[in-house]
Design a protein around this motif. Structure first.
Motif, mmCIF file in Angstrom:
data_model
loop_
_atom_site.group_PDB
_atom_site.id
_atom_site.type_symbol
_atom_site.label_atom_id
_atom_site.label_comp_id
_atom_site.label_asym_id
_atom_site.label_seq_id
_atom_site.Cartn_x
_atom_site.Cartn_y
_atom_site.Cartn_z
ATOM 1 N N UNK A 8 -8.556 27.155 -7.453
ATOM 2 C CA UNK A 8 -8.296 28.386 -6.694
ATOM 3 C C UNK A 8 -8.670 29.605 -7.542
ATOM 4 N N UNK A 9 -8.334 29.544 -8.843
ATOM 5 C CA UNK A 9 -8.608 30.696 -9.705
ATOM 6 C C UNK A 9 -10.103 30.872 -9.960
ATOM 7 N N UNK A 10 -10.803 29.768 -10.308
ATOM 8 C CA UNK A 10 -12.201 29.899 -10.730
ATOM 9 C C UNK A 10 -13.194 29.843 -9.567
ATOM 10 N N UNK A 11 -12.884 29.056 -8.536
ATOM 11 C CA UNK A 11 -13.841 28.874 -7.444
ATOM 12 C C UNK A 11 -13.396 29.555 -6.146
ATOM 13 N N UNK A 12 -12.254 30.251 -6.202
ATOM 14 C CA UNK A 12 -11.722 30.934 -5.004
ATOM 15 C C UNK A 12 -11.681 29.984 -3.802
ATOM 16 N N UNK A 13 -11.098 28.809 -4.042
ATOM 17 C CA UNK A 13 -11.076 27.776 -3.013
ATOM 18 C C UNK A 13 -9.700 27.118 -3.032
ATOM 19 N N UNK B 176 -24.569 -8.397 -21.647
ATOM 20 C CA UNK B 176 -24.460 -7.006 -21.217
ATOM 21 C C UNK B 176 -23.525 -6.909 -20.026
ATOM 22 N N UNK B 177 -22.769 -5.840 -19.962
ATOM 23 C CA UNK B 177 -21.918 -5.612 -18.804
ATOM 24 C C UNK B 177 -21.915 -4.128 -18.475
ATOM 25 N N UNK B 178 -21.649 -3.803 -17.228
ATOM 26 C CA UNK B 178 -21.641 -2.391 -16.836
ATOM 27 C C UNK B 178 -20.286 -1.761 -17.147
ATOM 28 N N UNK B 179 -20.311 -0.475 -17.424
ATOM 29 C CA UNK B 179 -19.105 0.329 -17.441
ATOM 30 C C UNK B 179 -18.468 0.205 -16.046
ATOM 31 N N UNK B 180 -17.143 0.059 -15.971
ATOM 32 C CA UNK B 180 -16.519 -0.155 -14.659
ATOM 33 C C UNK B 180 -16.593 1.075 -13.753
ATOM 34 N N UNK B 181 -16.315 2.244 -14.328
ATOM 35 C CA UNK B 181 -16.272 3.462 -13.515
ATOM 36 C C UNK B 181 -16.932 4.599 -14.276
ATOM 37 N N UNK B 182 -17.783 5.351 -13.600
ATOM 38 C CA UNK B 182 -18.459 6.479 -14.247
ATOM 39 C C UNK B 182 -18.272 7.741 -13.410
ATOM 40 N N UNK B 183 -18.260 8.874 -14.096
ATOM 41 C CA UNK B 183 -18.162 10.167 -13.425
ATOM 42 C C UNK B 183 -19.395 10.984 -13.739
ATOM 43 N N UNK B 184 -19.882 11.684 -12.744
ATOM 44 C CA UNK B 184 -21.110 12.467 -12.900
ATOM 45 C C UNK B 184 -20.785 13.913 -12.586
ATOM 46 N N UNK B 185 -21.037 14.792 -13.543
ATOM 47 C CA UNK B 185 -20.812 16.212 -13.290
ATOM 48 C C UNK B 185 -22.076 16.848 -12.729
ATOM 49 N N UNK B 186 -21.936 17.609 -11.658
ATOM 50 C CA UNK B 186 -23.058 18.321 -11.046
ATOM 51 C C UNK B 186 -22.678 19.801 -10.995
ATOM 52 N N UNK B 187 -23.444 20.660 -11.663
ATOM 53 C CA UNK B 187 -23.091 22.085 -11.640
ATOM 54 C C UNK B 187 -23.151 22.639 -10.218
ATOM 55 N N UNK B 188 -22.365 23.664 -9.963
ATOM 56 C CA UNK B 188 -22.440 24.353 -8.678
ATOM 57 C C UNK B 188 -23.438 25.491 -8.769
ATOM 58 N N UNK B 189 -23.531 26.257 -7.696
ATOM 59 C CA UNK B 189 -24.346 27.468 -7.721
ATOM 60 C C UNK B 189 -25.816 27.193 -7.928
ATOM 61 N N UNK C 91 -17.621 23.856 -5.661
ATOM 62 C CA UNK C 91 -18.162 24.524 -4.468
ATOM 63 C C UNK C 91 -17.539 25.911 -4.387
ATOM 64 N N UNK C 92 -18.028 26.835 -5.233
ATOM 65 C CA UNK C 92 -17.425 28.172 -5.264
ATOM 66 C C UNK C 92 -17.364 28.781 -3.856
ATOM 67 N N UNK C 93 -16.222 29.345 -3.495
ATOM 68 C CA UNK C 93 -15.987 29.901 -2.157
ATOM 69 C C UNK C 93 -16.181 28.850 -1.067
ATOM 70 N N UNK D 193 -19.767 6.799 -4.802
ATOM 71 C CA UNK D 193 -18.600 6.353 -4.048
ATOM 72 C C UNK D 193 -17.620 7.460 -3.696
ATOM 73 N N UNK D 194 -17.489 8.468 -4.561
ATOM 74 C CA UNK D 194 -16.494 9.527 -4.346
ATOM 75 C C UNK D 194 -17.106 10.857 -4.766
ATOM 76 N N UNK D 195 -16.906 11.904 -3.967
ATOM 77 C CA UNK D 195 -17.384 13.238 -4.337
ATOM 78 C C UNK D 195 -16.212 14.212 -4.292
ATOM 79 N N UNK D 196 -15.917 14.826 -5.446
ATOM 80 C CA UNK D 196 -14.815 15.788 -5.547
ATOM 81 C C UNK D 196 -15.357 17.202 -5.651
ATOM 82 N N UNK D 197 -14.713 18.155 -4.908
ATOM 83 C CA UNK D 197 -15.212 19.538 -4.957
ATOM 84 C C UNK D 197 -14.485 20.322 -6.048
ATOM 85 N N UNK D 198 -14.633 19.858 -7.262
ATOM 86 C CA UNK D 198 -14.002 20.527 -8.398
ATOM 87 C C UNK D 198 -15.033 20.654 -9.514
#
Lengths: 434, 434
Positions: free
Chosen positions: A54-59, A121-134, A163-165, A182-187
């Motif tokens: 709410x403070x940084x993205x006015x959302x 070889x084995x895969x990492x179980x869970x990964x997070x990907x940061x995508x800049x906004x704007x 997702x600013x504003x 699998x999951x997209x968070x708007x943060x």
């Protein structure tokens, strides 16, 4: 004015060393702010993430709306024009095909001593990907990060995209869907990195975080490293073009500008054995800088960090390029394949005049996440390997232990690690009794 | 007293989570001290390194004596008893054979669009290996770090090993010689890391630094990361043993003690489906703790961080082991191969009762530098890959550019990167005119 250097000039070595050492980025120290945000998210979970968004993205979000619903993604994706959808799908298919070839193989064998050895070889179980906004919210980066993860076999792949504003980029959501996210968070920001690393009530923690971001995101990635894995911290982008008289100066100019337009801190370097080519490329750059949409950014990059180096021959160009160890290296020369084989340090090589670097940014197939700031001397671009880990395997037979165990005992004693030696000795004694 | 947990008990989940979260190391904050040392070495080179070595190691050096001469190494190596030399050579040969199999292959191919794609692996040009002095100066670690570097093709490999009061470990020098190390410097601490990363008048800089060290060395590696590559920052060692009723409790006890004797912060965990085995292993540990040379260290580790977990069946043991993601996993069970295949997260697996972990520390072949502190979820042990980097390759033919260029143009436009699109368009226009 870009720097003009002549490799035969007496002051060259000093000037080239200065060029190599030039810092193109002021790293702002945001470590304390970021540490406080991470501590807050660890302590208060969703509540902290929601307040910070709410403070940084006015959302204004709730635990239920932190994540895009499938219906929201459907609606956004439906807005994407057909040409863009088709282009993203072509890119995804090519990136997938390239990265599928990177999958390493498991091995196991039994050696002469009778020891079974190997790795898996084995895969990492869970990964997070940061995508800049704007402005820098690039759907191509979603593909380049998410597809290697999915090819590697990561089961759960989550994206954090601010997702600013409340404004989301439909192409980013489409790229996520095409890549199988699998999951997209708007943060966003440090709070998103903290949520991915430590988890909250609504966001399960991941094991590995990749993707570009601003100074806050970069600092947060450094701070959570160890708790989770991270990819490299990328610096501003750079290209080095080696051109001979066969090159098209207008093409070279556009290739150099396609780095310069990214960022005022980007760097474009031309090395050529043809002084006329150097002049023509500079003239073409100046001409395009009059009309280019992002001319303000590109002109600043070219003025502050651009460089043109003339060399007596192309072997000298190779030597200098290896000292730069460029992120992107373009070979606009007649004998491009042969020159390519002489190169030791580069993130990616674009061979021949028909291979503009921009092809590699989107649809070539290789990854566009590449080592910057001379780190191609010791590191590689993003690949499936970033989402895999190796478990080594060993199984001794009694005979194998009899053959190599005594040497282990000797070394354990020499390192004063008695229990190590005893653990081998106890087994050998049983064998000798049996 | 170690922790005893029963996986069927109501409070188990809470207690197991607490075990996972337990911190075994107080990281001292030495960042400011280390930053000052690095700045000093960068500013004053040899002079700073020599002054700091005099202060910390009570050893007066000159620029000429920073490095061991070949004659000094010859003299030290001549003192090594034959049994130890033979054991080191056997270990080196086995480690070399294992790591040679890890060498990845270059690839290139031409796809349906006519694009040549691929990648090429190359070695880091110069690497530095840190070897702790004093008690933890392990010749086996020299082999485990240096051999993968040489197998990868690193041309210049330098070691920094402090020699407090001038005392060197002949076995470390012999291991360095066997492994093919090129330069050995008698310096340590943050000043050694700074010298390797930035170079001095007498020490050429390297591109990658690996090897274990104390808090100052670890902090220095973090601070020079980016200027050079580094390996992981290792935490205290740990072992998890899964044992069924077929196991030999005395062997299991010795294997657990061979972790515990490393370090008071080391951790040994036993998971078993046999309560009798749990009791017998604990009794055997107590018995050995009465006589073991390093009993003070081992007893502290076992008391503070040891754990014994009883489970209803071995599948449950696998689930819990994967949540720990242990550095070393030993399977002392009747069906060890089958159980091994169910494991997802572990640095190294030692399969069956004839495979004590100590074999892996010395002569097995796989690397003993492994991910600690649960990082086997996302990272791997040291390998030739740590000394290699990949350059991606792409070459478009005119036909390939015609096939995939338009999609790149569309994506460049959607990302508002005009020059990217123009660099493709200019070439396509030439093609279409031609």
């Amino acid at each position: 004015m870009p720097v003009f250097l002549d490799a035969d000039a007496p002051e060259f070595e000093r000037e080239f060393t200065a060029l190599l050492a030039s810092k193109r980025e002021d790293s702002v120290d945001v470590n304390d702010t970021v540490a406080a945000i991470i501590a807050d998210v660890r302590a208060r979970g969703d509540t902290a993430v929601i307040e910070l968004t709410e403070r940084f993205d006015r959302l204004a979000l709730t635990p239920e709306t932190l994540r895009f619903s499938e219906a929201e993604i459907d609606a956004a994706v439906a807005q994407v024009p057909e040409a863009e959808r088709a282009a993203l799908e072509l890119a995804a298919e090519r990136i997938r095909a390239y990265h599928a070839r990177q999958m390493p193989e498991d091995q196991s064998w039994t050696d002469a001593a009778g020891a079974m050895l190997g790795w898996r070889w084995g895969a990492v179980s869970a990964a997070g990907l940061y995508v800049p906004g704007g402005l820098a919210s690039y759907p191509s980066s979603v593909l380049m990060n998410a597809i290697p993860a999915k090819v590697a076999g990561v089961e759960r792949l989550a994206i954090a995209v601010p997702t600013p504003d409340g404004v989301a980029n439909p192409l980013v959501l489409l790229a996520a869907r095409i890549a199988g996210v699998d999951e997209v968070y708007r943060i966003g920001g440090a709070q998103a990195i903290a949520a991915l690393a430590y988890g909250t009530e609504s966001i399960a923690p991941v094991d590995k975080i990749t993707g570009p971001g601003n100074a806050f995101v970069a600092a947060a990635k450094r701070q959570v490293f160890g708790k989770v894995g991270i990819d490299m911290i990328a610096g501003p982008s750079e290209i080095l073009v080696i051109a001979d008289k066969s090159a098209n100066p207008d093409w070279v100019a556009l290739d150099m500008l396609s780095q310069a337009e990214h960022d005022e801190s980007a760097q474009s370097i031309l090395i050529t054995d043809d002084a006329g080519m150097a002049r023509e490329v500079c003239a073409a750059i100046d001409r395009h800088l009059e009309t280019l949409e992002r001319r303000k950014i590109a002109a600043a990059s070219w003025r502050d960090f651009g460089a043109v180096i003339t060399v007596p021959d192309l072997d000298r160009a190779v030597t200098l390029s290896d000292r730069v160890a460029p992120e992107h290296l373009e070979l606009c020369v007649a004998e491009a394949d042969a020159l390519s084989e002489k190169i030791t340090h580069a993130g990616a090589i674009f061979i021949g005049s028909w291979t503009p670097e921009a092809i590699g940014d989107y649809v070539g197939g290789p990854n566009h996440v590449l080592p910057t700031a001379r780190s191609a001397r010791f590191s590689s671009g993003l690949s499936v390997m970033d989402f895999l880990k190796r478990t080594t395997l060993a199984r001794m037979s009694p005979e194998a232990l009899r053959a190599i165990g005594p040497a282990a005992e000797v070394l354990a004693q020499s390192e004063s690690l008695e229990a190590h030696g005893l653990s081998v000795r106890a087994r050998l004694d049983t064998l000798n009794k049996g």
